[in-house]
Design an enzyme around this catalytic site. Structure first.
Site, PDB file in Angstrom:
ATOM      1  N   HIS A 149     -14.675  -4.995  11.290  1.00  0.00           N
ATOM      2  CA  HIS A 149     -14.362  -3.657  11.815  1.00  0.00           C
ATOM      3  C   HIS A 149     -15.648  -2.874  12.062  1.00  0.00           C
ATOM      4  CE1 HIS A 149     -10.133  -3.226   9.775  1.00  0.00           C
ATOM      5  NE2 HIS A 149     -10.243  -4.315  10.499  1.00  0.00           N
TER       6      HIS A 149
ATOM      7  N   GLU B 189      -4.083  -4.319  19.530  1.00  0.00           N
ATOM      8  CA  GLU B 189      -3.191  -4.430  18.368  1.00  0.00           C
ATOM      9  C   GLU B 189      -2.276  -3.212  18.238  1.00  0.00           C
ATOM     10  OE1 GLU B 189      -5.444  -4.905  14.769  1.00  0.00           O
ATOM     11  OE2 GLU B 189      -3.797  -4.150  13.558  1.00  0.00           O
TER      12      GLU B 189
ATOM     13  N   ARG C  82     -13.394  -5.523  15.675  1.00  0.00           N
ATOM     14  CA  ARG C  82     -12.464  -4.472  16.088  1.00  0.00           C
ATOM     15  C   ARG C  82     -13.239  -3.172  16.219  1.00  0.00           C
ATOM     16  NH1 ARG C  82      -7.739  -2.012  12.142  1.00  0.00           N
ATOM     17  NH2 ARG C  82      -9.310  -0.434  11.742  1.00  0.00           N
TER      18      ARG C  82
ATOM     19  N   HIS D 117      -2.731   1.458  16.340  1.00  0.00           N
ATOM     20  CA  HIS D 117      -1.955   1.934  15.203  1.00  0.00           C
ATOM     21  C   HIS D 117      -0.657   2.609  15.626  1.00  0.00           C
ATOM     22  CE1 HIS D 117      -4.358   1.516  11.344  1.00  0.00           C
ATOM     23  NE2 HIS D 117      -3.117   1.179  11.099  1.00  0.00           N
TER      24      HIS D 117
ATOM     25  N   GLU E 234      -8.391 -11.295  10.254  1.00  0.00           N
ATOM     26  CA  GLU E 234      -9.064 -10.014  10.026  1.00  0.00           C
ATOM     27  C   GLU E 234      -9.722 -10.067   8.649  1.00  0.00           C
ATOM     28  OE1 GLU E 234      -6.347  -6.744   9.364  1.00  0.00           O
ATOM     29  OE2 GLU E 234      -7.775  -5.310  10.190  1.00  0.00           O
TER      30      GLU E 234
ATOM     31  N   HIS F  96      -2.835 -10.248   9.048  1.00  0.00           N
ATOM     32  CA  HIS F  96      -3.328  -8.931   8.634  1.00  0.00           C
ATOM     33  C   HIS F  96      -4.247  -9.114   7.425  1.00  0.00           C
ATOM     34  CE1 HIS F  96      -2.029  -4.693   7.084  1.00  0.00           C
ATOM     35  NE2 HIS F  96      -3.110  -4.609   7.838  1.00  0.00           N
TER      36      HIS F  96
ATOM     37  N   GLU G  32       1.738  -6.506  11.552  1.00  0.00           N
ATOM     38  CA  GLU G  32       1.340  -6.216  10.168  1.00  0.00           C
ATOM     39  C   GLU G  32       2.423  -5.489   9.378  1.00  0.00           C
ATOM     40  OE1 GLU G  32      -2.273  -3.875  11.124  1.00  0.00           O
ATOM     41  OE2 GLU G  32      -1.321  -2.261  10.008  1.00  0.00           O
TER      42      GLU G  32
ATOM     43  N   TRP H 218       2.254   6.256  13.209  1.00  0.00           N
ATOM     44  CA  TRP H 218       0.997   5.715  12.632  1.00  0.00           C
ATOM     45  C   TRP H 218       1.273   4.350  12.088  1.00  0.00           C
ATOM     46  CZ3 TRP H 218      -3.965   5.516  10.798  1.00  0.00           C
ATOM     47  CH2 TRP H 218      -4.187   4.928   9.544  1.00  0.00           C
TER      48      TRP H 218
ATOM     49  N   ASP I  84      -7.253  -1.425  17.606  1.00  0.00           N
ATOM     50  CA  ASP I  84      -5.977  -1.169  16.935  1.00  0.00           C
ATOM     51  C   ASP I  84      -5.496   0.226  17.316  1.00  0.00           C
ATOM     52  OD1 ASP I  84      -3.845  -0.926  15.215  1.00  0.00           O
ATOM     53  OD2 ASP I  84      -4.941  -1.566  13.425  1.00  0.00           O
TER      54      ASP I  84
ATOM     55  N   ARG J 239       0.568 -10.980  13.665  1.00  0.00           N
ATOM     56  CA  ARG J 239      -0.310 -10.474  12.607  1.00  0.00           C
ATOM     57  C   ARG J 239       0.395 -10.264  11.275  1.00  0.00           C
ATOM     58  NH1 ARG J 239      -2.929  -6.628  12.233  1.00  0.00           N
ATOM     59  NH2 ARG J 239      -4.812  -7.626  11.551  1.00  0.00           N
TER      60      ARG J 239
ATOM     61  N   ASP K  31      -6.287  -3.546   1.505  1.00  0.00           N
ATOM     62  CA  ASP K  31      -5.168  -3.311   0.591  1.00  0.00           C
ATOM     63  C   ASP K  31      -4.315  -4.570   0.361  1.00  0.00           C
ATOM     64  OD1 ASP K  31      -4.661  -1.643   3.352  1.00  0.00           O
ATOM     65  OD2 ASP K  31      -2.891  -2.813   2.840  1.00  0.00           O
TER      66      ASP K  31
ATOM     67  N   ASN L 297       0.811  -1.221   0.000  1.00  0.00           N
ATOM     68  CA  ASN L 297       0.000   0.000   0.000  1.00  0.00           C
ATOM     69  C   ASN L 297       0.846   1.274   0.000  1.00  0.00           C
ATOM     70  OD1 ASN L 297      -2.305   1.537   0.156  1.00  0.00           O
ATOM     71  ND2 ASN L 297      -2.751   1.055   2.303  1.00  0.00           N
TER      72      ASN L 297
ATOM     73  N   TYR M  35      -8.552   8.394  12.315  1.00  0.00           N
ATOM     74  CA  TYR M  35      -8.979   7.181  11.638  1.00  0.00           C
ATOM     75  C   TYR M  35      -9.964   6.421  12.539  1.00  0.00           C
ATOM     76  CZ  TYR M  35      -6.926   2.876  13.480  1.00  0.00           C
ATOM     77  OH  TYR M  35      -6.655   1.775  14.200  1.00  0.00           O
TER      78      TYR M  35
HETATM   79  C1  GCO Z   1      -5.279  -3.248   9.989  1.00  0.00           C
HETATM   80  C2  GCO Z   1      -4.299  -2.244   9.528  1.00  0.00           C
HETATM   81  C3  GCO Z   1      -4.711  -1.466   8.323  1.00  0.00           C
HETATM   82  C4  GCO Z   1      -3.506  -0.685   7.793  1.00  0.00           C
HETATM   83  C5  GCO Z   1      -3.399  -0.729   6.314  1.00  0.00           C
HETATM   84  C6  GCO Z   1      -2.076  -0.188   5.852  1.00  0.00           C
HETATM   85  O1  GCO Z   1      -5.202  -3.607  11.140  1.00  0.00           O
HETATM   86  O2  GCO Z   1      -6.066  -3.704   9.173  1.00  0.00           O
HETATM   87  O3  GCO Z   1      -3.844  -1.471  10.580  1.00  0.00           O
HETATM   88  O4  GCO Z   1      -5.774  -0.700   8.689  1.00  0.00           O
HETATM   89  O5  GCO Z   1      -3.560   0.647   8.142  1.00  0.00           O
HETATM   90  O6  GCO Z   1      -3.552  -2.056   5.904  1.00  0.00           O
HETATM   91  O7  GCO Z   1      -1.872  -0.430   4.519  1.00  0.00           O
HETATM   92 MG    MG Z   2      -3.642  -2.782  12.218  1.00  0.00          MG
END
Ligand code: GCO
Ligand code: MG
Length: 405
Positions: free
Chosen positions: A122, A238, A147, A214, A341, A314, A264, A405, A212, A285, A318, A37, A159
């Site tokens: 989600h 997460e 989530r 992040h 997920e 993960h 991830e 992030w 999450d 993940r 994307d 991504n 986000y």
């Molecule tokens: C998740 C991830 C995504 C990422 C994205 C980045 O837990 O699914 O955090 O939300 O932000 O896949 O490319």
């Molecule tokens: Mg994540």
């Protein structure tokens, strides 16, 4: 079964996807996902310019040797670009081996450990009420785990607020440059426990919940959040902190029994080795697409199983249906699989471009028995949707400092 051609496609049927197609002299075709991504074209160049020429004429059955050749043979190891490129090739080779054998890939891994794959969805919203309504809809759809993310009061556009927007976090900016979002740790930490308290009040404790972060907290802040969330019994928390420094997780662990998940952004087994062997985490993940494909994921799962760490790959929008299908084969096999997920596929035109073997029903994914990975890619249809440059957002504090992030 010699490799005769390797083609790479980059298209945007709703999202940008990088698809690897390997053809062999006996007329078989293998497909791999190499989508990274926001950095898609770097992977395309890596495969087209550096990898493909070296693989023509090689025996496509030699998956392990090709993996080692690309990993050790490049001299430059690890990193998301390299490991996503290797993943694209590796997944396509497993697809080919399955097709040559007339067997689904999970059979080549050792067969089924379970009949279906538990997933988490989600629920997002601008307010707690909106988030909890979304959670209710997912419970009605049969989800067993969800989530929860919610916009933080006073932090516009954080986000979690993009419920229903098909382009998810990215493609949000009209400038097609990285959108910027504000961040404030104090506001966030003051707010999140209430979200989970209200969720438990409304829906009880049978639905499993995750969150999450992040990577936006420091280790001691993460420890505080994880401790404060203990009464709400998360399945896992997460990415509580940026994950470069594996030792940081030990600090969080010392303070809390909230299970921890990370991985991830990891691309090799080395990134999670200390976390696994010190039992500092509960869920790994990493994704096949970003960490060296099925060959590497199998090794990661096996290492994790020795330390009672479960896999939770993960599964964002994307990663292409090929990557999701690769996970389904791994998940059906891995004795220590935890949860996947999964928030659905993008609908049209994505479903025209990729035909995949996955069906969602009542909180589980089912995998159709087809040789190989089981995905078909319509390259003529795909060519109607050219690549669109897009980026993940960046976070800044109120004073302008660029944040994690
Ligand atoms: C998740 C991830 C995504 C990422 C994205 C980045 O837990 O699914 O955090 O939300 O932000 O896949 O490319
Ligand atoms: Mg994540």
């Amino acid at each position: 079964m010699k490799i005769s051609e390797i083609k790479v496609f980059v298209n945007c049927p709703g999202r940008n996807f990088v698809t690897v197609k390997i053809e062999t002299d006996n007329g078989l075709v293998g497909l791999g996902d190499a989508t990274l991504n926001g950095r898609e074209l770097a992977v395309v160049a890596y495969i087209e310019k550096h990898i493909a020429p070296c693989l023509i004429g090689k025996d496509a059955h030699q998956i392990e040797d090709i993996w080692q050749y690309l990993y050790k043979g490049a001299y430059w190891r690890k990193g998301p670009i390299t490991m996503t490129a290797i993943a694209g090739i590796d997944i396509a080779l497993w697809d080919l081996k399955g097709k040559a054998a007339g067997l689904p890939v999970y059979q080549l891994l050792g067969g089924k450990s379970r009949a279906k794959i538990k997933v988490y969805g989600h629920a997002n919203g601008n307010t707690i009420e909106e988030t909890l309504n979304h959670l209710g809809q997912l419970i009605d759809l049969g989800y067993k785990a969800v989530r929860l993310q919610c916009a933080i009061p006073g932090l516009e556009g954080t986000y979690g607020t993009l419920a229903g927007k098909k382009d998810y976090y990215e493609l949000q900016s009209s400038r097609s440059l990285p959108p910027e979002q504000p961040w404030d740790t104090t506001k966030y930490l003051n707010f999140i426990p209430t979200l989970f308290q209200k969720a438990r009040e409304k829906y009880g404790y049978d639905i499993e919940l995750t969150h999450d972060v992040h990577s936006r907290l420091t280790p001691i802040e993460a420890a505080r959040l994880a401790k404060e969330l203990e009464p709400y019994r998360l399945l896992f928390l997460e990415d509580a902190i940026p994950s470069e420094n594996q030792a940081d997780f030990t600090l969080i662990r010392q303070h809390t029994i909230t299970p921890l998940a990370v991985g991830e952004v990891y691309n090799t087994i080395w990134d999670s080795k200390e976390l696994i062997t010190s039992q500092a985490i509960d869920y790994l993940r990493s994704a096949a697409t970003h960490s060296g494909g099925i060959t590497s994921m199998r090794r990661q799962a096996d290492l994790a199983s020795l330390y009672k760490v479960r896999t939770a790959p993960h599964g964002p929008p994307d990663i292409s249906p090929i990557g999701h299908a690769a996970h389904a084969h791994l998940n059906i096999w891995a004795p220590n699989f935890g949860i996947q997920e999964f928030i659905g596929f993008g609908g049209e035109p994505m479903n025209q471009v990729f035909r995949h073997p996955l069906t969602f029903e009542a909180g589980y994914l089912y995998l159709d028995d087809q040789p190989g990975i089981g995905v078909e890619f319509d390259e003529v249809e795909a060519s109607r949707y050219p690549y669109k440059r897009s980026y993940l957002p960046v976070s800044r504090l109120e004073d302008g400092t660029l944040w994690d992030w």
